[in-house]
Design an enzyme around this catalytic site. Structure first.
Site, mmCIF file in Angstrom:
data_model
loop_
_atom_site.group_PDB
_atom_site.id
_atom_site.type_symbol
_atom_site.label_atom_id
_atom_site.label_comp_id
_atom_site.label_asym_id
_atom_site.label_seq_id
_atom_site.Cartn_x
_atom_site.Cartn_y
_atom_site.Cartn_z
ATOM 1 N N GLY A 101 0.846 -1.191 0.000
ATOM 2 C CA GLY A 101 0.000 0.000 0.000
ATOM 3 C C GLY A 101 0.877 1.234 0.000
ATOM 4 O O GLY A 101 1.921 1.265 -0.655
ATOM 5 N N HIS A 102 0.474 2.242 0.787
ATOM 6 C CA HIS A 102 1.211 3.508 0.854
ATOM 7 C C HIS A 102 1.248 4.019 2.286
ATOM 8 O O HIS A 102 0.406 3.647 3.103
ATOM 9 C CB HIS A 102 0.557 4.548 -0.056
ATOM 10 C CG HIS A 102 0.655 4.200 -1.501
ATOM 11 N ND1 HIS A 102 -0.277 3.395 -2.132
ATOM 12 C CD2 HIS A 102 1.590 4.520 -2.432
ATOM 13 C CE1 HIS A 102 0.088 3.237 -3.401
ATOM 14 N NE2 HIS A 102 1.213 3.917 -3.611
ATOM 15 N N TYR A 115 -0.120 4.137 7.677
ATOM 16 C CA TYR A 115 0.171 3.079 6.724
ATOM 17 C C TYR A 115 -1.169 2.561 6.213
ATOM 18 O O TYR A 115 -1.897 1.895 6.945
ATOM 19 C CB TYR A 115 0.971 1.953 7.384
ATOM 20 C CG TYR A 115 2.398 2.334 7.682
ATOM 21 C CD1 TYR A 115 3.415 2.017 6.792
ATOM 22 C CD2 TYR A 115 2.722 3.030 8.842
ATOM 23 C CE1 TYR A 115 4.731 2.375 7.058
ATOM 24 C CE2 TYR A 115 4.039 3.396 9.110
ATOM 25 C CZ TYR A 115 5.033 3.063 8.217
ATOM 26 O OH TYR A 115 6.328 3.430 8.484
ATOM 27 N N CYS A 116 -1.492 2.894 4.986
ATOM 28 C CA CYS A 116 -2.751 2.504 4.352
ATOM 29 C C CYS A 116 -2.454 1.258 3.517
ATOM 30 O O CYS A 116 -1.779 1.340 2.486
ATOM 31 C CB CYS A 116 -3.251 3.658 3.490
ATOM 32 S SG CYS A 116 -4.832 3.354 2.722
ATOM 33 N N ILE A 117 -2.942 0.106 3.966
ATOM 34 C CA ILE A 117 -2.499 -1.182 3.440
ATOM 35 C C ILE A 117 -3.671 -1.955 2.829
ATOM 36 O O ILE A 117 -4.769 -1.994 3.384
ATOM 37 C CB ILE A 117 -1.853 -2.020 4.569
ATOM 38 C CG1 ILE A 117 -0.744 -1.221 5.274
ATOM 39 C CG2 ILE A 117 -1.330 -3.345 4.033
ATOM 40 C CD1 ILE A 117 0.423 -0.823 4.404
#
Length: 151
Positions: A101-102, A115-117
């Site tokens: 992700g980012h 942390y967008c996963i």
């Protein structure tokens, strides 16, 4: 979990493969873990390496699981991502080189990170299954939480 990466990749669903191997993104609010609130850890779907803990998970209202930090920063790599006309920081797993992700600088934790996963890049291991699945060293994270709540 088999040690052969090719064999592990064959076991992935179409979405898991698209996300981890082709840098895809699953739909928001339509994925397995965005709204999961159980205690446990999230491991790399390809390598099985621990990546995130439910203790660091929060609701970012974005439709994907969000965490303030990785459980083991040594298993995370960050890379510049300029795709889709944006400048972002991509998060990859170090062991399997999977796209996860980012990471964004708008999180609630002390470092201000989110942390967008993608759920498709993860497998959730419930706290009660950590020992039997070979992640016994992470049980202590939840024991600290329990003792902190009692004091």
């Amino acid at each position: 979990m088999t040690n052969n990466k090719e064999e592990r990749l064959k076991q992935l669903t179409r979405m898991q493969y698209e996300v981890t191997q082709k840098n895809g993104t699953e739909p928001p609010f339509q994925n397995e873990y965005w709204d999961l609130h159980e205690d446990g850890i999230y491991v790399d779907i390809v390598s099985g390496k621990p990546l995130f803990s439910s203790l660091d998970k929060f609701d970012a209202h974005c439709g994907w699981p969000s965490f303030t930090k990785p459980v083991d920063a040594g298993e995370i790599e960050e890379k510049l991502d300029t795709s889709h006309g944006m400048i972002r920081t991509e998060v990859r797993s170090k062991s399997a080189d999977s796209h996860l992700g980012h990471v964004f600088p708008d999180g609630p934790g002390p470092d201000g990170l989110r942390y967008c996963i993608n759920s498709a890049a993860l497998r959730f291991v419930p706290k009660d299954d950590l020992e039997k699945e070979g992640y016994g060293e992470y049980v202590k994270l939840f024991e600290r939480k329990k003792s902190g709540e009692e004091s």
